[in-house]
Scaffold this motif. Structure first.
Motif, PDB file in Angstrom:
ATOM      1  N   GLU A  28       0.850  -1.180   0.000  1.00 18.28           N
ATOM      2  CA  GLU A  28       0.000   0.000   0.000  1.00 18.28           C
ATOM      3  C   GLU A  28       0.890   1.235   0.000  1.00 18.28           C
ATOM      4  O   GLU A  28       2.043   1.182   0.440  1.00 18.28           O
ATOM      5  CB  GLU A  28      -0.914  -0.005   1.228  1.00 18.28           C
ATOM      6  N   THR A  29       0.364   2.338  -0.502  1.00 15.13           N
ATOM      7  CA  THR A  29       1.139   3.578  -0.558  1.00 15.13           C
ATOM      8  C   THR A  29       0.396   4.688   0.172  1.00 15.13           C
ATOM      9  O   THR A  29      -0.828   4.718   0.218  1.00 15.13           O
ATOM     10  CB  THR A  29       1.422   3.998  -2.011  1.00 15.13           C
ATOM     11  N   ILE A  30       1.200   5.589   0.734  1.00 16.05           N
ATOM     12  CA  ILE A  30       0.656   6.745   1.444  1.00 16.05           C
ATOM     13  C   ILE A  30       1.505   7.961   1.078  1.00 16.05           C
ATOM     14  O   ILE A  30       2.721   7.854   0.924  1.00 16.05           O
ATOM     15  CB  ILE A  30       0.640   6.507   2.973  1.00 16.05           C
ATOM     16  N   VAL A  63       3.406   7.671 -11.406  1.00 18.67           N
ATOM     17  CA  VAL A  63       4.303   6.624 -10.906  1.00 18.67           C
ATOM     18  C   VAL A  63       3.502   5.353 -10.644  1.00 18.67           C
ATOM     19  O   VAL A  63       3.895   4.256 -11.065  1.00 18.67           O
ATOM     20  CB  VAL A  63       5.046   7.078  -9.628  1.00 18.67           C
ATOM     21  N   LEU A  64       2.373   5.477  -9.964  1.00 17.97           N
ATOM     22  CA  LEU A  64       1.565   4.308  -9.626  1.00 17.97           C
ATOM     23  C   LEU A  64       1.022   3.606 -10.866  1.00 17.97           C
ATOM     24  O   LEU A  64       1.049   2.374 -10.948  1.00 17.97           O
ATOM     25  CB  LEU A  64       0.412   4.706  -8.699  1.00 17.97           C
ATOM     26  N   SER A  65       0.560   4.362 -11.841  1.00 11.75           N
ATOM     27  CA  SER A  65      -0.009   3.731 -13.034  1.00 11.75           C
ATOM     28  C   SER A  65       1.062   3.154 -13.951  1.00 11.75           C
ATOM     29  O   SER A  65       0.821   2.149 -14.623  1.00 11.75           O
ATOM     30  CB  SER A  65      -0.898   4.712 -13.797  1.00 11.75           C
ATOM     31  N   LEU A  84       0.105  -4.296  -5.997  1.00 10.43           N
ATOM     32  CA  LEU A  84      -0.113  -2.906  -5.602  1.00 10.43           C
ATOM     33  C   LEU A  84      -1.509  -2.738  -5.025  1.00 10.43           C
ATOM     34  O   LEU A  84      -2.504  -3.027  -5.675  1.00 10.43           O
ATOM     35  CB  LEU A  84       0.087  -1.960  -6.784  1.00 10.43           C
ATOM     36  N   GLY A  85      -1.553  -2.296  -3.771  1.00  7.85           N
ATOM     37  CA  GLY A  85      -2.819  -2.121  -3.075  1.00  7.85           C
ATOM     38  C   GLY A  85      -3.269  -0.676  -3.061  1.00  7.85           C
ATOM     39  O   GLY A  85      -2.844   0.138  -3.888  1.00  7.85           O
ATOM     40  N   PRO A  86      -4.100  -0.328  -2.102  1.00  5.15           N
ATOM     41  CA  PRO A  86      -4.672   1.014  -2.015  1.00  5.15           C
ATOM     42  C   PRO A  86      -3.622   2.103  -1.798  1.00  5.15           C
ATOM     43  O   PRO A  86      -2.565   1.868  -1.232  1.00  5.15           O
ATOM     44  CB  PRO A  86      -5.601   0.927  -0.804  1.00  5.15           C
ATOM     45  N   ASP A  87      -3.978   3.293  -2.244  1.00  2.00           N
ATOM     46  CA  ASP A  87      -3.155   4.486  -2.090  1.00  2.00           C
ATOM     47  C   ASP A  87      -3.996   5.547  -1.388  1.00  2.00           C
ATOM     48  O   ASP A  87      -5.199   5.661  -1.631  1.00  2.00           O
ATOM     49  CB  ASP A  87      -2.718   5.005  -3.470  1.00  2.00           C
TER      50      ASP A  87
END
Length: 123
Positions: free
Chosen positions: A38-40, A58-60, A73-76
C-alpha cells in the motif's frame, strides 16, 4: 537467519510515496518483495507539489513493468497535513529564497517532518 515477527506481517508493506525518484525506487523494491504494498503520501502545503502531482503517474506506470507488481499494488491514500507551515519557517513551506550554505542545513529542512510522516503512516 529466520524472519522476525508474525508470518502475515512479512507479506505486507507500506511505502511513503512522495512521487519522487527515491520513493518510487522504494516502491519498486517493495513490490518485488511483498505480496501486498500500500502507498501513502502527504500533502502539507509544500512548494515541491510537483512530486505529489507525479504520484498517480508513478503508480499507473510502475505496474506496467511487471504483472507480479500489478497484482501486488494495493490502495493508495494522500493524507492532508494542514498547518505544518505554522510549525517551521522552512523555505519548503514558505515563499522565501532557497539557500544551501556549505556546512549548514538547507533552509528547506523541516525538523521532525519524517517523524510526523512515520507517525501518521503507523496509525
Amino acid at each position: 537467519m529466520g524472519e522476525v515477527g508474525p508470518k502475515d506481517m512479512t507479506k505486507k508493506a507500506m511505502v511513503m510515496l512522495s512521487g519522487g525518484q527515491d520513493s518510487a525506487t522504494c516502491l519498486a523494491w517493495a513490490l518485488d518483495k511483498y505480496e501486498l504494498v500500500e502507498t501513502i503520501g502527504f500533502s502539507y502545503e509544500q512548494r515541491h507539489i510537483v512530486e505529489l502531482d507525479c504520484r498517480q503517474t508513478v503508480l499507473s506506470e510502475i505496474v506496467k513493468l511487471s504483472s507480479k507488481w500489478c497484482k501486488r499494488l494495493g490502495p493508495d491514500v494522500i493524507v492532508p497535513l494542514e498547518g505544518v507551515n505554522k510549525l517551521s519557517d522552512s523555505a519548503l513551506l514558505n515563499q522565501k529564497n532557497i539557500n544551501n550554505d556549505p556546512g549548514k542545513l538547507p533552509n528547506t529542512f523541516i525538523p521532525g517532518r519524517n517523524l510526523l510522516f512515520l507517525t501518521y503512516a503507523a496509525a
